[in-house]
Design a protein around this motif. Structure first.
Motif, PDB file in Angstrom:
ATOM      1  N   GLU A 277      41.609  50.632  39.111  1.00  0.00           N
ATOM      2  CA  GLU A 277      41.506  49.433  39.302  1.00  0.00           C
ATOM      3  C   GLU A 277      41.878  48.651  38.127  1.00  0.00           C
ATOM      4  N   ALA A 278      41.627  49.075  36.746  1.00  0.00           N
ATOM      5  CA  ALA A 278      41.356  48.143  36.146  1.00  0.00           C
ATOM      6  C   ALA A 278      42.751  47.904  36.292  1.00  0.00           C
ATOM      7  N   GLU A 279      43.535  49.038  36.000  1.00  0.00           N
ATOM      8  CA  GLU A 279      45.652  48.644  35.232  1.00  0.00           C
ATOM      9  C   GLU A 279      46.092  48.208  36.368  1.00  0.00           C
ATOM     10  N   GLU A 280      45.553  48.236  37.785  1.00  0.00           N
ATOM     11  CA  GLU A 280      46.051  48.080  39.611  1.00  0.00           C
ATOM     12  C   GLU A 280      45.833  46.188  38.848  1.00  0.00           C
ATOM     13  N   ASP A 281      44.982  45.599  38.102  1.00  0.00           N
ATOM     14  CA  ASP A 281      44.422  44.370  38.583  1.00  0.00           C
ATOM     15  C   ASP A 281      45.371  43.385  37.400  1.00  0.00           C
ATOM     16  N   ILE A 282      45.571  44.765  36.107  1.00  0.00           N
ATOM     17  CA  ILE A 282      46.159  43.622  35.192  1.00  0.00           C
ATOM     18  C   ILE A 282      48.322  43.376  35.596  1.00  0.00           C
ATOM     19  N   ARG A 283      47.895  45.279  36.225  1.00  0.00           N
ATOM     20  CA  ARG A 283      49.666  44.797  36.814  1.00  0.00           C
ATOM     21  C   ARG A 283      49.719  43.583  37.419  1.00  0.00           C
ATOM     22  N   ALA A 284      48.896  43.142  38.366  1.00  0.00           N
ATOM     23  CA  ALA A 284      48.861  42.453  39.141  1.00  0.00           C
ATOM     24  C   ALA A 284      48.844  40.677  39.212  1.00  0.00           C
ATOM     25  N   ASP A 290      52.608  47.807  41.370  1.00  0.00           N
ATOM     26  CA  ASP A 290      52.495  48.853  41.079  1.00  0.00           C
ATOM     27  C   ASP A 290      53.348  49.864  40.144  1.00  0.00           C
ATOM     28  N   GLU A 291      54.171  49.263  38.873  1.00  0.00           N
ATOM     29  CA  GLU A 291      54.912  50.481  38.893  1.00  0.00           C
ATOM     30  C   GLU A 291      54.527  50.819  37.679  1.00  0.00           C
ATOM     31  N   GLU A 292      55.331  52.388  37.231  1.00  0.00           N
ATOM     32  CA  GLU A 292      54.545  53.069  35.898  1.00  0.00           C
ATOM     33  C   GLU A 292      55.525  52.982  35.105  1.00  0.00           C
ATOM     34  N   ILE A 293      55.327  53.492  34.286  1.00  0.00           N
ATOM     35  CA  ILE A 293      56.214  53.450  32.961  1.00  0.00           C
ATOM     36  C   ILE A 293      57.480  54.016  32.604  1.00  0.00           C
ATOM     37  N   SER A 294      57.124  55.266  33.916  1.00  0.00           N
ATOM     38  CA  SER A 294      58.249  56.593  34.174  1.00  0.00           C
ATOM     39  C   SER A 294      59.340  56.199  35.133  1.00  0.00           C
ATOM     40  N   ALA A 357      37.165  34.504  36.187  1.00  0.00           N
ATOM     41  CA  ALA A 357      37.107  33.791  37.682  1.00  0.00           C
ATOM     42  C   ALA A 357      37.748  35.365  38.417  1.00  0.00           C
ATOM     43  N   VAL A 358      38.793  36.089  37.957  1.00  0.00           N
ATOM     44  CA  VAL A 358      39.603  36.979  38.855  1.00  0.00           C
ATOM     45  C   VAL A 358      38.109  38.623  38.237  1.00  0.00           C
ATOM     46  N   ARG A 359      38.339  38.566  36.771  1.00  0.00           N
ATOM     47  CA  ARG A 359      37.056  39.783  36.542  1.00  0.00           C
ATOM     48  C   ARG A 359      35.587  39.354  37.679  1.00  0.00           C
ATOM     49  N   GLY A 360      35.400  38.426  37.597  1.00  0.00           N
ATOM     50  CA  GLY A 360      34.444  37.262  38.094  1.00  0.00           C
ATOM     51  C   GLY A 360      33.934  38.155  39.622  1.00  0.00           C
ATOM     52  N   ILE A 361      35.126  38.488  40.262  1.00  0.00           N
ATOM     53  CA  ILE A 361      35.295  38.246  41.998  1.00  0.00           C
ATOM     54  C   ILE A 361      35.320  39.641  41.940  1.00  0.00           C
ATOM     55  N   ALA A 362      36.165  40.569  40.904  1.00  0.00           N
ATOM     56  CA  ALA A 362      36.390  41.845  41.211  1.00  0.00           C
ATOM     57  C   ALA A 362      34.979  42.866  40.764  1.00  0.00           C
ATOM     58  N   THR A 363      33.881  42.385  40.022  1.00  0.00           N
ATOM     59  CA  THR A 363      32.854  42.696  39.121  1.00  0.00           C
ATOM     60  C   THR A 363      31.592  42.551  40.702  1.00  0.00           C
ATOM     61  N   GLN A 364      31.817  41.294  41.171  1.00  0.00           N
ATOM     62  CA  GLN A 364      30.909  40.741  42.024  1.00  0.00           C
ATOM     63  C   GLN A 364      29.968  39.906  41.425  1.00  0.00           C
ATOM     64  N   GLU A 365      30.248  39.739  40.103  1.00  0.00           N
ATOM     65  CA  GLU A 365      29.318  38.658  39.964  1.00  0.00           C
ATOM     66  C   GLU A 365      30.200  37.651  39.950  1.00  0.00           C
ATOM     67  N   LEU A 366      30.567  36.837  40.331  1.00  0.00           N
ATOM     68  CA  LEU A 366      31.140  35.604  40.593  1.00  0.00           C
ATOM     69  C   LEU A 366      30.723  35.015  42.294  1.00  0.00           C
TER      70      LEU A 366
END
Length: 471
Positions: A277-284, A290-294, A357-366
């Motif tokens: 999920e963390a990788e997905e958010d960073i890529r987004a 959802d690309e991979e290095i390969s 903000a995006v992190r806060g929404i993802a972790t439900q802290e915001l």
């Protein structure tokens, strides 16, 4: 060679090649030895090198090998190849391997895996290939895996392990211990024993340490704890991961809509979910899907092109704003030199706020409860940073162009743009989340548009008014 020399060679065998170097990368000498064994069709030599590798090391090795060597690597290892390694590699590499291997070979390899690992390997295949591989499995395994595959993608049911230990409420601790000693189909590792009624409805659980510290005659219900954190099979895996994090869980029971026990989630599964999920958010956030290095060049180019086109549209919008002040820029060339500074500072500030903000929404802290407080904080932060940067840039512009008025103009524009950057960086993700649009994917485009448009408009507009330039 003499007999003494032969004895000496036997007494001092060559040391094995280290799998990893000092920086924990795969050792180039080890990779070269594996490649040599594969291309020489040296089954014995390859097994000596790679049969006892941990599945994580095997996964890294598969990704490192040339595509044409990967299937041969698995074929030569035969029964010594641990198919769990396929859960450790990029999706593109895994799919390429599964396409090259016969379905009956894959089915044989999946028989020895935990159900969650088998589902992870199967879920990316198309339905025809899934059906063909499942057909090669024993009925019990096939039914178990098909049930997990029927749950929604990215749900707890997809990630759960179907192997668990469940006992009746009238069993004693002694009966439970004897069962665990004698049964042959127990999970490889487990942390809790689950107590179920005749309809398999979950009643509670017992930690292994309690089992070991309790007398044999005690009933399991006397030491059972009510299962407070049972996970619904259809629950999103990200929500499940948050539950593990919030309550420091090591494992959790998974139940269906009728509260019947259907599986168990363990912390090793959740670690993978958190990373995924963390990788997905960073890529987004970067607009790379959802690309991979390969992935291939064409696949990567296609996944990035959509958001590049969207960014092109927003850049044109910013250019339209600049075109409105064409005469103003012609009258004072220094404005063209300083414009990128205003837009860049606003964009960077907006990205900082947006990421939080995006992190806060993802972790439900915001949430609605604390949104006003966070908004006030971001406004104050933006104002403080804006004023500090305005002073620095204002003095720089003054000295650079020998114009104190120009320093005042760019300083004012910086303050305005920083304020809008803070507001848009927080409010845009919140609004997108409310309308069910993933803020990690779409926020950056809108925030950048706001900071570019506001920055250019504020700077050029203030300059036109301050210096009496034509609009």
């Amino acid at each position: 060679m003499s007999e003494a020399a032969e004895l000496d060679v036997t007494a001092h065998p060559e040391p094995p090649i280290p799998v990893r170097d000092e920086e924990e990368h795969l050792n180039p000498d080890f990779i070269a030895a594996v490649e040599t064994a594969i291309r020489a069709n040296d089954q014995y030599g390859l097994r000596e090198l790679a049969a006892d590798l941990h599945e994580a090391d095997t996964g890294d090795l598969l990704e490192t090998l040339e595509s044409e060597d990967r299937a041969s690597f698995i074929r030569l290892l035969g029964d010594d190849f641990d198919y769990t390694a396929l859960t450790e590699i990029d999706e593109a590499v895994r799919l390429q391997l599964l396409e090259e291997l016969p379905n009956d070979v894959i089915a044989e390899g999946l028989e020895d895996l935990d159900s969650d690992d088998a589902v992870y390997i199967l879920e990316d295949l198309d339905e025809d290939d899934q059906a063909a591989i499942l057909e090669g499995l024993p009925y019990a395994d096939r039914a178990q895996l098909q049930k997990a595959l029927d749950y929604p993608e990215d749900s707890a049911g997809r990630r759960m392990q179907s192997e668990f230990i469940a006992v009746a409420p009238f069993w004693t601790v002694g009966q439970t211990i004897d069962y665990m000693r004698e049964a042959r189909d127990l999970p490889d590792s487990f942390y809790e024993i689950y107590v179920v009624d005749p309809k398999f409805k979950l009643l509670g659980s017992v930690h292994l340490d309690k089992i070991l510290r309790t007398k044999r005659k005690e009933k399991v219900t006397s030491i059972m704890e009510e299962t407070r954190q049972a996970v619904l099979a259809t629950e999103d895996q990200e929500e499940t991961a948050r539950r593990f994090e919030r309550y420091n869980l090591v494992s959790a029971a998974v139940v269906d809509e009728n509260e019947r026990l259907v599986g168990v989630l363990t912390v090793d599964d959740i670690v993978d979910v958190i990373q995924e999920e963390a990788e997905e958010d960073i890529r987004a956030l970067a607009g790379v899907g959802d690309e991979e290095i390969s992935d291939s060049v064409v696949t990567i180019a296609r996944s990035r092109f959509t958001w590049l086109v969207v960014n092109l549209g927003t850049a044109i919008l910013a250019s339209v704003v600049i075109a409105l002040f064409e005469d103003t820029i012609e009258a004072m060339v220094a404005l063209a030199v300083l414009m990128p500074i205003v837009a860049s500072m606003g964009g960077n500030a907006g990205t900082q706020t947006m990421t939080v903000a995006v992190r806060g929404i993802a972790t439900q802290e915001l949430s609605a409860r604390n949104m006003l407080r966070v908004l006030n904080r971001e406004v104050l932060v933006s104002m403080l940073n804006g004023i500090a940067l305005a002073v620095l840039i204002g003095i720089t512009a003054w000295l650079w162009f020998s114009s104190p008025g120009l320093g005042i103009v760019i300083g004012g524009a910086i303050v305005i743009n920083m304020l809008f950057a803070g507001l848009s960086g927080l409010l845009i993700p919140i609004v997108l989340d409310r309308v069910n649009v993933d803020p990690a994917i779409a926020s950056s485009v809108f925030v950048t548009t706001v900071t570019d448009v506001v920055g250019f408009f504020a700077f050029l507009g203030i300059a036109a008014l301050w210096f009496g330039l034509p609009l």
